[in-house]
Motif scaffolding. Sequence first.
Motif, short mmCIF file in Angstrom:
data_model
loop_
_atom_site.label_atom_id
_atom_site.label_comp_id
_atom_site.label_asym_id
_atom_site.label_seq_id
_atom_site.Cartn_x
_atom_site.Cartn_y
_atom_site.Cartn_z
N MET A 282 0.83 -1.20 0.00
CA MET A 282 0.00 0.00 0.00
C MET A 282 0.87 1.25 0.00
N GLY A 283 1.94 1.23 0.81
CA GLY A 283 2.84 2.38 0.82
C GLY A 283 3.45 2.65 -0.54
N HIS A 284 3.88 1.58 -1.24
CA HIS A 284 4.48 1.74 -2.56
C HIS A 284 3.49 2.33 -3.56
N VAL A 285 2.25 1.83 -3.54
CA VAL A 285 1.25 2.32 -4.49
C VAL A 285 0.91 3.78 -4.22
N LEU A 286 0.70 4.11 -2.96
CA LEU A 286 0.38 5.50 -2.62
C LEU A 286 1.51 6.44 -3.00
N LYS A 287 2.74 6.00 -2.85
CA LYS A 287 3.88 6.80 -3.30
C LYS A 287 3.84 6.99 -4.82
N THR A 288 3.57 5.90 -5.53
CA THR A 288 3.58 5.94 -6.99
C THR A 288 2.55 6.91 -7.54
N ILE A 289 1.38 6.99 -6.91
CA ILE A 289 0.32 7.87 -7.43
C ILE A 289 0.33 9.25 -6.78
N GLU A 294 -0.21 9.77 2.85
CA GLU A 294 -0.81 8.46 3.10
C GLU A 294 0.23 7.35 2.97
N SER A 295 1.14 7.54 2.02
CA SER A 295 2.22 6.57 1.85
C SER A 295 3.09 6.51 3.10
N TYR A 648 5.76 19.33 -13.22
CA TYR A 648 5.50 18.94 -11.83
C TYR A 648 4.01 18.97 -11.49
N GLU A 649 3.19 19.58 -12.37
CA GLU A 649 1.74 19.60 -12.15
C GLU A 649 1.06 18.38 -12.76
N THR A 650 1.77 17.63 -13.59
CA THR A 650 1.18 16.49 -14.28
C THR A 650 0.89 15.37 -13.30
N ASP A 651 -0.37 14.97 -13.24
CA ASP A 651 -0.81 13.94 -12.30
C ASP A 651 -0.75 12.58 -12.99
#
Length: 709
Positions: A282-289, A294-295, A648-651
């Motif tokens: 979960m930490g890895h995914v939250l970091k990725t997005i 939350e990560s 840096y604004e690109t989501d």
Amino acid sequence: MNSQEIKALYDRAQALVKAGQVQEAEAVCLRSSPAFREDPNICCLLGEICLQQRNPGDAREWYQGVLEKHSDFPRALEGMGLAQLALGLPAEAVGYLEQAVAAAPERSKTRMALARALMEADRGEESEQEVTQALRLDPRKATLARAERAQLEGRMEDAEKLLRELLAKDPNDEKALRMLGNIALEVSHFKAARRLLRRAVDLAPGFAMGWNDLANVDLKQDRYDEALQNIQRAIDIDPRLVHSYVMRGNVLTRAQRHEDSLAAYRQALDLSPNNIGALAGMGHVLKTIGRQQESIAAYRQCIRAHPAFGEAYWSLANLKTFEFDAAEVQVMTHMIGEQDLPDEPKVNFLLSLGKHHENEAEYDQAFEYYLRGNELRRKHEVYDPVQTQVVHDRIISVFSREFFAQREGFGNPGRAPILVVGLPRSGSTLIEQILASHSMVEGTMELPDLGRIVGKLNQRGGKQGPNTITGESPGKNVGQNVGQNVGQNVGKSMGKDQRLPEYPEAVLDLDGEQAAALGADYLESTLRYRTGKPYFIDKMPNNFSSIGLLQAILPNAKVINARRHPLDSCLGSYKQLFFKGQSFTYDQFELGQYYLEYQRIMDHWHEVLPGKVLDVHYEHMVFDQEAQTRRILDYLGLPWEDQCMRFYETDRAVNTASSEQVRQPMYSSSVNFWRNYEAHLGELIETLEPLLLQLPEQDRPAGLRRHTA
């Protein structure tokens, strides 16, 4: 009561359990008459079903009912002990299991259960005695235990030999098949792994972990749909097996279905709130997005529950923008002094401490930790600099000017791929993020697809050759006989007679149609990462050695080479702990030699494919972003878009170590960062001296400034 009818009912339910249809077996027993449910074996079977369903409370009730009428019934005593163990009551479990052993002293499985209960009750010496007795009673389990220990200690050849001997006696031993399949998977013999694991689940359809292992083979080959189907089989068999949900989360993460993967990890945490795999995933995914806070919360929950889990600390350090608090630093400092801590978590702690002291500008202390961590990690890596040089020699020999001149017009005409190559930590993620901010360009991730084309060409040659992407060898002899016929049902040998050349020489035999087909394969296999934009980025840095292959199969694909000051590039890799691969990064000499090899082969591509590759220097991008961005877009034939300046604004999901860095505006603090460590980089500087002397004098280390360019 008719004993034959009871036996028939029992046999039917037992067969359903073995077939993995646990709920159906339970229903068969419960729908029987009350008289049938008074049979002790049927009650014990219901207790075993409850244990499989992770419901030890109900299991205890079934066993208690039997023991009230048959106080010395061994099966019920053992089951009651297992139920108490599952409920977290090891002392109570020991009492029942000791009675079970006394009632059936020759039953190895009961002694193993008692050994586990004794260990959890802090009676280690007695536990060891029971293990010894259990292994004496059951040589098969002794062999399995020896093989498992050999595998854990990295002695794969020993483990493989033991398992093949076991399967020679019983080709239908599903546990041995599973272990051998996982060894095959570990050395990337995917066909053998799939064959062995498929046989294991065919023999034991209710083998939930076997289905999960089969899904892991699919995951390694990016066969996400098949992996999810196999995981669902495991969940159907045992809905409370946490590992299945973690595995599903891992597959969905790789498939870039991030919200779905988070849901899977939450299902795992519902069953086991502090599960390591679910929290870390979960930490890895939250970091990725890009959900950094939350990560951090997920990683810190992992730390609180598992203080010795070094990966969670490194994951926090790897955010690059994170700072540890004093308590976390104290825990890490304590952990590296633990004599019994395995090397892998210790490496995580050491490099995390290096990053902490670097954040504090304590560079000498930081380097001490980086050095210790790298020396420890290097002991567990397989890397041969000579092998890298030999592979590059072969690539340079094959992909000559004459090669390309003779194959004018070969390959697939597709123009969609944009490869961003280079060495790790050289700015490739920044280039990717800028391009992914353009409306016509799809940002994907580090794709394995070009490497798989190399794998296909090696398969044509009949054996597994060296990895031409990383220059690493697969390990001598290990796994070469995995899948060999150890009985009439186990499978065929992995070895084949070499009839065709390997890559890169195999490319010489490709005609125009075959080259085009390989290009089409690459375009088709990468569709899973794309949403329909005209262009997409493949940001696998080590693809730099495969540019010639790319030209042969996709001549219109573009290549951008991310360049950085050699010392900043190498230092960035030296401070980085890679999940896998990049085995050259843990030793200064090997790192420098690899950089020289990278430079040599890039010089070759510039010579034989002039204009094919655009070099983009990180330092130039930092200090003149607009000019460099226009230069890149011109090379790609794309119109200017202002959003590229606001990258840096690109989501979007970013999977690399630079994920948080590219979510902030351009900064220059990492340029010439190597100067902070110059006093510690003597071996690296000496190795790179031929390249460093070509730099302007102000960009060289102090000891080389007396020379002229």
